[in-house]
Design a protein around this motif. Structure first.
Motif, PDB file in Angstrom:
ATOM      1  N   MET A   1       2.214   1.112  -3.020  1.00 30.39           N
ATOM      2  CA  MET A   1       1.944   2.354  -3.752  1.00 30.39           C
ATOM      3  C   MET A   1       0.441   2.541  -3.982  1.00 30.39           C
ATOM      4  SD  MET A   1       3.394   3.518  -7.447  1.00 30.39           S
ATOM      5  CE  MET A   1       3.192   5.181  -7.996  1.00 30.39           C
ATOM      6  N   ILE A   2      -0.254   1.452  -4.369  1.00 32.69           N
ATOM      7  CA  ILE A   2      -1.703   1.499  -4.530  1.00 32.69           C
ATOM      8  C   ILE A   2      -2.314   0.448  -3.606  1.00 32.69           C
ATOM      9  CG2 ILE A   2      -3.663   1.222  -6.087  1.00 32.69           C
ATOM     10  CD1 ILE A   2      -1.864   2.002  -8.396  1.00 32.69           C
ATOM     11  N   GLU A   3      -3.263   0.874  -2.786  1.00 33.15           N
ATOM     12  CA  GLU A   3      -3.972  -0.056  -1.910  1.00 33.15           C
ATOM     13  C   GLU A   3      -5.466   0.015  -2.215  1.00 33.15           C
ATOM     14  OE1 GLU A   3      -2.430  -0.308   2.381  1.00 33.15           O
ATOM     15  OE2 GLU A   3      -1.857   1.707   1.720  1.00 33.15           O
ATOM     16  N   ILE A   4      -6.037  -1.123  -2.556  1.00 36.66           N
ATOM     17  CA  ILE A   4      -7.470  -1.224  -2.814  1.00 36.66           C
ATOM     18  C   ILE A   4      -8.080  -1.969  -1.632  1.00 36.66           C
ATOM     19  CG2 ILE A   4      -9.230  -2.109  -4.385  1.00 36.66           C
ATOM     20  CD1 ILE A   4      -7.053  -2.047  -6.580  1.00 36.66           C
ATOM     21  N   LYS A   5      -9.048  -1.324  -0.971  1.00 32.06           N
ATOM     22  CA  LYS A   5      -9.594  -1.895   0.266  1.00 32.06           C
ATOM     23  C   LYS A   5     -11.105  -2.083   0.165  1.00 32.06           C
ATOM     24  CE  LYS A   5      -6.034   0.112   3.286  1.00 32.06           C
ATOM     25  NZ  LYS A   5      -5.777   0.899   4.515  1.00 32.06           N
ATOM     26  N   ASN A   6     -11.531  -3.344   0.283  1.00 28.22           N
ATOM     27  CA  ASN A   6     -12.965  -3.693   0.366  1.00 28.22           C
ATOM     28  C   ASN A   6     -13.792  -3.015  -0.722  1.00 28.22           C
ATOM     29  OD1 ASN A   6     -12.078  -3.150   3.644  1.00 28.22           O
ATOM     30  ND2 ASN A   6     -12.623  -5.207   2.981  1.00 28.22           N
ATOM     31  N   LEU A   7     -13.282  -3.064  -1.960  1.00 26.44           N
ATOM     32  CA  LEU A   7     -13.872  -2.298  -3.060  1.00 26.44           C
ATOM     33  C   LEU A   7     -15.075  -3.017  -3.668  1.00 26.44           C
ATOM     34  CD1 LEU A   7     -13.205   0.334  -4.705  1.00 26.44           C
ATOM     35  CD2 LEU A   7     -12.238  -1.191  -6.410  1.00 26.44           C
TER      36      LEU A   7
END
Length: 277
Positions: free
Chosen positions: A1-7
């Motif tokens: 549902m939530i994807e955090i990428k290379n933040l």
């Protein structure tokens, strides 16, 4: 549902609050985020809610990246709400009814729809008696309840709680914890930042550990708290249930189980089963 990428997130003074964070949160998960003060937990929440825009990387909600304009952020905050650690940073209206009405009104909903939402939320949280109370006259526990009502009136799919029981007495801590359990049972995805190892052990499906802005691990409570090196690095306390469990095993009072029970009550049940078989 939530994807955090290379933040990444860097503050104006050059402080790197988040570094290369990658994380996936599934619908309905109960996530506890743990780590020392200043580790980046609150900054991560502000990024998830669109208050802060990442310096680098992306956040996808239902496969779609956050759009940082007025329309995009309004849509985001209908899906993801945040309850701040200090409710005084969230409450600003003259009385409780106006306070809870503000979010739905800002969505442009019909007045009757707004009234119905507010009445439903106040009823579900048992705060109808506060409707005309000035927000600045509320107790700390009441302010926290109204802050939660603010978010619920927006009908979110995800709620972020930053230290939800911080500075509350035991009575209001139990009320807030019960409210959070009810939200989870209703299907809302709940993510909490907490320092309370006992609570996280008993409540969470998964624990995310952050230190110095870096994500160190995401795993089950038993695996996270069973990792002494990880706990030491992130200044996380061992839960009391785990301490007692290991003591009982070392004293040969009980045999080692497949995994440590997640609460004192569950451990007592295991011991009673052994002794009364």
């Amino acid at each position: 549902m939530i994807e955090i990428k290379n933040l990444d997130f860097e503050y104006e003074d050059g402080t790197m609050a988040l570094q290369d964070v990658n994380l996936t949160i599934k619908k309905g998960e109960k996530i506890a985020i743990m780590g020392p003060n200043g580790s980046g937990k609150s900054t991560l929440f502000l990024c998830l809610n669109g208050v802060r825009k990442p310096t680098k990387g992306s956040i996808l909600v239902k496969g779609e990246p956050i759009i940082y304009n007025r329309k995009g952020l309004k849509q985001l905050r209908q899906k993801i709400g945040i309850v701040f650690q200090n409710p005084d940073n969230q409450l600003f209206s003259a009385d409780v009814f106006q306070e809870i009405s503000f979010g739905p009104m800002n969505l442009g909903l019909d007045k009757e729809v707004v009234r119905e939402r507010v009445e439903d939320v106040m009823s579900s949280l048992h705060i109808e008696h506060l409707r005309k109370r000035p927000t600045h006259f509320l107790s700390g526990g009441q302010k926290k309840q109204v802050a939660i009502a603010d978010i619920l009136a927006m009908n979110p799919e995800v709620i972020l709680f930053d230290e939800p029981t911080a500075a509350l007495d035991s009575y209001h801590s139990r009320i807030v914890s019960k409210l959070i359990d009810e939200l989870c049972e209703s299907g809302i995805t709940v993510i909490q930042a907490t320092h309370d190892s006992d609570y996280a052990m008993a409540w969470a499906d998964q624990i995310v550990v952050i230190s110095d802005g870096k994500l160190l691990a995401k795993d089950t409570p038993q695996n996270i708290f069973g990792n002494v090196e990880l706990r030491t690095k992130a200044y996380i306390e061992e839960p009391n249930v785990m301490k007692v469990y290991h003591s009982l095993c070392e004293a040969n009072v009980i045999d080692e189980l497949k995994e440590c029970p997640r609460s004192i009550e569950a451990l007592v049940g295991e011991v009673e089963t052994i002794f009364y078989m």
